[in-house]
Write an enzyme that holds these catalytic residues in place. Structure first.
Site, PDB file in Angstrom:
ATOM      1  CB  SER A  56      -0.885   0.017   1.258  1.00  0.00           C
ATOM      2  OG  SER A  56      -1.549   1.260   1.405  1.00  0.00           O
ATOM      3  CE1 TYR A  85      -3.841  -2.103   5.183  1.00  0.00           C
ATOM      4  CE2 TYR A  85      -3.069   0.133   4.743  1.00  0.00           C
ATOM      5  CZ  TYR A  85      -3.581  -1.072   4.286  1.00  0.00           C
ATOM      6  OH  TYR A  85      -3.826  -1.252   2.947  1.00  0.00           O
TER       7      TYR A  85
END
Length: 264
Positions: free
Chosen positions: A151, A167
């Site tokens: 990401s 995350y």
């Protein structure tokens, strides 16, 4: 050997792909890309009902699609997934590590159990499945493609209001995992690469997009929009096919240019 046509380089006929987190969102989009190029597809996620619907959608598009329910945060499920895919499909030429979780909390208040949940699925699960697939098929065959979904959150810190410490950390780890695995497994002709999506209209991002506003989120990208239901198809097929056979250990941001603005 004479150079192949571009159509043949991108052709995945005869290949088998395993996609985790494949029942919706980015995973299902990538399954479409691989299946449309000729690959047989095995989908996995936790919920059988979602998988059944996703497989039916792919089959309606003429794709050979099957599914296995598994929780890739659990080692026994992850190993079972690899073994059952090999038993049922006879091969795993392409592995897409996409299953993921997030958790919103300020760093000073972040629960340890939530940290463990995110890291177990987003990093540990990727390692266990890649190792199992490589040992069971790719290393003996001296061939394989592994695509890890990272990401742009793994490239930079986030604004404080996003509160996604675990995350972001996990996605940074995925990029490091990709670099190192590519260096080790190149001798087996296994290509390992990562994709770093930006903001897409997925279920995982829906809460954040709703709270911040879709227009505001899109305004951070030079292209002025969020990712759609076809924006990951091209890079997925490049990494999975012989068109990308000399690419390994790399990551590419698919984010409308957000990472350029952030200086990644």
């Amino acid at each position: 050997m004479s150079a192949r046509s571009i159509q043949k380089l991108f052709d995945l006929s005869g290949k088998t792909a395993l996609i985790t987190g494949g029942s919706r969102g980015l995973g299902l989009q990538m399954a479409h890309a691989l299946g449309e190029a000729g690959a047989r597809v095995m989908l996995s996620s936790r919920k059988a009902e979602d998988l059944e619907q996703a497989a039916a959608e792919l089959q309606a598009a003429g794709i050979d699609a099957r599914w296995i329910a598994a929780d890739c945060s659990k080692e026994e499920d992850t190993r079972r997934l690899a073994d059952q895919t090999l038993e049922r499909m006879g091969a795993i030429d392409i592995l897409v590590n996409n299953a993921g979780a997030s958790w919103g909390a300020a760093a000073e208040d972040h629960p340890v159990e939530a940290w463990d949940k995110v890291m177990n699925l987003n990093v540990r699960g990727y390692f266990i499945l890649a190792q199992q697939v490589a040992r069971g098929y790719m290393i003996p065959k001296k061939s394989g493609r592994i695509i890890n979904i990272a990401s742009i959150a793994g490239l930079n810190g986030n604004p404080p209001e996003m509160r996604t410490l675990a995350y972001n950390t996990s996605k940074s780890a995925v990029i490091g995992f990709t670099h190192t695995l590519a260096a080790e497994w190149g001798r087996y002709n296994i290509n390992v690469n990562a994709i770093c999506p930006g903001f897409f209209m997925t279920k995982m991002a829906a809460g954040l997009i709703k709270s911040m506003g879709e227009e505001k989120m899109a305004s951070h990208a030079p292209l002025g929009r969020l990712g759609d239901d076809e924006d990951l198809k091209g890079i997925t097929l490049l990494y999975a096919s012989d068109a990308g056979k000399h690419i390994t250990g790399q990551w590419l941001a698919v984010d409308g240019g957000v990472s350029v603005v952030l200086g990644a």
